[in-house]
Design a protein around this motif. Structure first.
Motif, short mmCIF file in Angstrom:
data_model
loop_
_atom_site.label_atom_id
_atom_site.label_comp_id
_atom_site.label_asym_id
_atom_site.label_seq_id
_atom_site.Cartn_x
_atom_site.Cartn_y
_atom_site.Cartn_z
N ASP A 150 0.82 -1.21 0.00
CA ASP A 150 0.00 0.00 0.00
C ASP A 150 0.86 1.26 0.00
N TRP A 151 1.88 1.24 0.87
CA TRP A 151 2.74 2.43 1.03
C TRP A 151 4.08 2.01 1.59
N PRO A 152 5.18 2.65 1.16
CA PRO A 152 5.24 3.46 -0.06
C PRO A 152 5.06 2.57 -1.29
N SER A 153 4.74 3.17 -2.42
CA SER A 153 4.40 2.37 -3.61
C SER A 153 5.60 1.59 -4.13
N LYS A 154 6.80 2.07 -3.83
CA LYS A 154 8.01 1.33 -4.19
C LYS A 154 9.14 1.79 -3.29
N ARG A 155 10.19 1.01 -3.27
CA ARG A 155 11.35 1.35 -2.46
C ARG A 155 12.15 2.47 -3.11
N GLY A 156 12.80 3.26 -2.26
CA GLY A 156 13.73 4.26 -2.76
C GLY A 156 13.13 5.60 -3.12
N LEU A 157 11.84 5.81 -2.86
CA LEU A 157 11.25 7.13 -3.11
C LEU A 157 11.88 8.15 -2.18
N SER A 158 11.92 9.39 -2.61
CA SER A 158 12.42 10.45 -1.72
C SER A 158 11.45 10.62 -0.55
N SER A 159 11.92 11.27 0.48
CA SER A 159 11.07 11.51 1.64
C SER A 159 9.82 12.29 1.26
N GLN A 160 9.97 13.29 0.40
CA GLN A 160 8.81 14.08 0.00
C GLN A 160 7.82 13.24 -0.80
N GLN A 161 8.33 12.38 -1.66
CA GLN A 161 7.44 11.50 -2.41
C GLN A 161 6.68 10.56 -1.48
N GLN A 162 7.38 10.02 -0.48
CA GLN A 162 6.71 9.16 0.50
C GLN A 162 5.63 9.94 1.24
N LYS A 163 5.95 11.15 1.65
CA LYS A 163 4.96 11.97 2.37
C LYS A 163 3.76 12.27 1.48
N ASP A 164 4.03 12.63 0.25
CA ASP A 164 2.94 12.96 -0.67
C ASP A 164 2.01 11.75 -0.86
N GLU A 165 2.61 10.57 -1.03
CA GLU A 165 1.78 9.37 -1.19
C GLU A 165 0.94 9.11 0.05
N LEU A 166 1.55 9.28 1.22
CA LEU A 166 0.81 9.00 2.46
C LEU A 166 -0.32 10.00 2.64
N ILE A 167 -0.07 11.25 2.36
CA ILE A 167 -1.12 12.26 2.47
C ILE A 167 -2.28 11.95 1.52
N LYS A 168 -1.95 11.52 0.32
CA LYS A 168 -3.00 11.15 -0.64
C LYS A 168 -3.85 10.00 -0.09
N ILE A 169 -3.19 9.02 0.51
CA ILE A 169 -3.92 7.89 1.10
C ILE A 169 -4.82 8.36 2.23
N LEU A 170 -4.27 9.17 3.13
CA LEU A 170 -5.05 9.61 4.29
C LEU A 170 -6.19 10.54 3.89
N ASP A 171 -5.97 11.35 2.87
CA ASP A 171 -7.07 12.18 2.36
C ASP A 171 -8.21 11.30 1.85
N LEU A 172 -7.85 10.23 1.17
CA LEU A 172 -8.89 9.31 0.67
C LEU A 172 -9.61 8.64 1.84
N VAL A 173 -8.87 8.19 2.83
CA VAL A 173 -9.48 7.55 4.00
C VAL A 173 -10.46 8.51 4.66
N GLN A 174 -10.05 9.76 4.81
CA GLN A 174 -10.93 10.75 5.43
C GLN A 174 -12.17 11.00 4.58
N SER A 175 -12.00 11.07 3.27
CA SER A 175 -13.13 11.35 2.39
C SER A 175 -14.17 10.24 2.41
N LEU A 176 -13.75 9.04 2.78
CA LEU A 176 -14.67 7.90 2.86
C LEU A 176 -15.40 7.83 4.20
#
Length: 677
Positions: free
Chosen positions: A238-264
């Motif tokens: 689920d997260w992160p989508s792949k190994r080796g992403l930058s910290s900002q990319q990891q954060k962005d992915e997690l925020i996108k996931i949590l925004d979706l969780v909240q919207s549901l």
């Protein structure tokens, strides 16, 4: 002069017992060599200073002026100096401190309010109400009236046996001092609330009213439900989508996931932080997970703490975060990169065995038990998690024709006089771990929930007609016993089958679990989104399973947890639209657990409406997690929004609303009514 007993011998039936145990568990107080605490004994000023020093973080506010009757060799001199410097206590005009003088109840309250710098906006209203609250308010010294009012308004006052008697000039007993200090920690958000018949409930005012009238207060509520999702990190599922992403990319992915969780309108994330003896957070006990950077032991770059980030982002969205641990899996593949210290396979390779293409820890070894326990307690101590969660991987799932290679460990047990057969011994190893975790969590942070998500079938034939893996006999997990003993706060059996699968029918299995729950623990069923394909598994399967769970709410079936998160991320069978439109069309708080805490927080303060804008005062304590906003429809109130604690204003259409405060344990205050014109 310290009694180290886990229980003082003279407080069993004492009214102050919960407060005493609360401070003892934090190593703030000690007893006497005979194992007693002597709660009815008066406390002197030096003893009080010593407790203050342990209870609070003190900063220097003024220079210390030595007292003529406190020598540098006096046992309490350091505590007296620190309490004086921090503004908690002062001396007498003759430059003495009188350390052996008894301290009065009002002196303790005045000291706490002054030393902690506590203020409130409705002090005048509180002062004018003291005579209505206390029959002996006239005995409060004039110098102490303001701080007595603040202590009352912030919930510090505990009156035994008569709630209406403050007894300001009476010597404070050890039990009374402890109760006042504990309540101060509650106010600061540093201790869970305690239910007691002797707490003074702060009066409810709206100091924003120009006429100083009491504001309308209403009792509002809604149907609570646990709506969770497992967020998996292993295999980059689920997260992160792949190994080796930058910290900002990891954060962005997690925020996108949590925004979706909240919207549901979900309200909890079960976040995998220990996939395989590693850590998705900085740890001295286990290495950074390979699933973050692609290299075991390597921190994210630029450096950040993914768990702390996840907690903060979840709480901003009114989502609980439960830290999810795999207790015994050491490695998902023997072909992956070599383990690095302090991974247990590197520090103690003799404790880890090959099992198929995996590595597995030996649950019978003390070093494994200690490592698993300490890892979870470390996270519990360091992070503001809402729950500690373990999954179904105890002894590993069986491999045909193979036996788990713990024969040496079992032989050692037998050589020391052990009498259990192999199966019972393995179950007892797991039982000890579950019990130890339950006790450890309650000792460190009693408000944090402990949950387990076992395989969905206890044993074939239980209930009659069920078939499948025997987790009792093959995973050595005696889940029924854990429910009988009450070693957990919630259970999430993984019921990953369809309703119409006769041998593993969802309603059949759920009914069995709720009927084998003698201690009344919450049941949050695990639901399978991984097979949603529009063929054998259609969206109606999931929505009907939710309704089946809800129909058993009177038997404590109080929610669902979904696996995997990817089912939502890929929006399989339009599940997101369905959940938003019908299944979870309205927001909901998680269910409360009265056995942990059922004391509601204070109501929101200074609620006003002007020009279509509702405003209120920021939370007075760190214990407040969110606000709930209800809208009046005729004679009923409907929950329309759960707002983060950082929000203190919002635009609202014309209508009548009620705003409540919600604490970290999901207890909800009464609602303060406001009308938008």
């Amino acid at each position: 002069m310290v009694a180290t007993n886990s229980q003082f011998t003279d407080i069993q039936n004492h009214w102050a017992r919960p407060f005493i145990e609360g401070l003892r568990s934090r190593n703030i107080i000690s007893g006497f060599p005979d194992g007693t605490f002597r709660p009815n004994q008066a406390m002197n000023r030096a003893e009080y200073a010593a407790i203050l020093r342990k209870a609070f973080t003190m900063s220097v506010k003024r220079a210390y002026i030595p007292f003529s009757d406190v020598s540098s060799s006096f046992w309490g001199a350091p505590a007296i100096q620190q309490a004086y410097e921090s503004g908690f206590i002062s001396g007498f005009p003759d430059k003495t401190f009188q350390p052996n003088e008894r301290i009065t109840r009002i002196q303790v309250l005045v000291s706490l309010i002054g030393g902690l710098g506590i203020t409130v906006n409705n002090t005048a209203l509180l002062q004018s109400s003291l005579s209505e609250i206390y029959q002996d308010a006239g005995l409060i010294p004039p110098y102490a009236t303001e701080r007595a009012a603040i202590a009352t308004g912030t919930g510090l006052v505990v009156n035994y046996p008569n709630l209406r008697l403050l007894r300001p000039s009476q010597s404070a007993t050890r039990g009374e001092v402890v109760s006042f200090i504990y309540q101060a920690l509650v106010y600061l958000g540093q201790a869970p609330k305690i239910q007691s018949d002797y707490l003074i409930i702060p009066p409810q005012f709206n100091s924003g009213n120009t006429d100083n009238n009491l504001q309308q207060i209403v009792k509002v509520s809604h149907t609570r439900e646990f709506r969770g999702v497992w967020l998996t990190t292993v295999w980059n599922s689920d997260w992160p989508s792949k190994r080796g992403l930058s910290s900002q990319q990891q954060k962005d992915e997690l925020i996108k996931i949590l925004d979706l969780v909240q919207s549901l309108n979900l309200n909890a994330v079960v976040f995998q932080v220990r996939p395989e003896g590693d850590a998705i957070y900085p740890s001295q006990l286990e290495p950074w997970s390979i699933w973050l950077t692609g290299t075991p032991g390597k921190a994210p770059e630029p450096y950040y703490d993914p768990l702390q980030f996840a907690i903060e982002e979840c709480h901003k969205r009114n989502l609980e975060l439960h830290a999810w641990f795999n207790p015994y899996r050491a490695k998902t593949s023997t072909k992956s990169a070599a383990s690095v210290r302090p991974h247990i396979a590197a520090t103690n390779p003799e404790c880890v065995y090959e099992w198929g293409n995996q590595l597995w820890m030996d649950p019978g070894l003390q070093i494994v038990q200690d490592r698993t326990f300490e890892v979870m307690m470390d996270v519990l101590r360091r992070y503001d998690v809402d729950g500690i969660h373990i999954d179904d991987y105890f002894y590993p799932y069986p491999i045909a024709g193979q036996s788990f290679p713990d024969n040496k460990t079992y032989a050692d047990y037998k050589s020391k006089g052990g009498t259990l057969n192999l199966g019972d011994w393995r179950r007892e190893n797991v039982n000890k771990m579950v019990k130890r975790l339950a006790e450890g969590i309650k000792a460190i942070k009693p408000h944090v929930k402990f949950g387990i998500s076992p395989f969905g079938i206890y044993r074939p034939g239980q209930p009659p007609g069920s078939k499948g893996l025997d987790q009792y006999g093959e995973l050595y997990a005696d889940v029924k016993k854990w429910l009988q003993e009450g070693w957990l706060d919630y259970l999430s059996p993984q019921l990953y089958w369809r309703i119409d699968q006769a041998a593993q029918s969802y309603p059949m299995l759920l009914k069995w679990w709720v009927e084998n729950n003698p201690k009344g623990k919450h049941i949050y069923t695990g639901n399978n989104l991984g097979l949603l394909d529009g063929k054998a598994w259609k969206i109606e399967e999931i929505t009907q399973q939710v309704e089946i769970s809800r129909n058993l709410k009177n038997q404590l079936s109080l929610g669902n947890i979904y696996f995997p998160m990817k089912g939502f991320l890929e929006n399989r069978e339009n599940i997101c639209e369905t959940f938003k439109a019908s299944t979870y069309a309205q927001p909901a708080l998680v269910p409360t657990m009265p056995e942990i805490d059922n004391t509601p927080p204070e109501i929101p303060a200074e609620l006003k409406s002007e020009n279509g804008q509702i405003t209120w005062k920021p939370a007075a304590t760190q214990d407040i997690r969110s606000w709930t906003l209800y809208y009046q429809e005729g004679s009923t109130w409907r929950l329309i929004n759960v707002l983060p604690v950082s929000v203190t204003s919002l635009k609202a259409p014309a209508g009548t609303y009620a705003l409540c405060a919600v604490d970290k344990k999901a207890n909800e205050s009464q609602g303060v009514v406001v009308t938008v014109k």
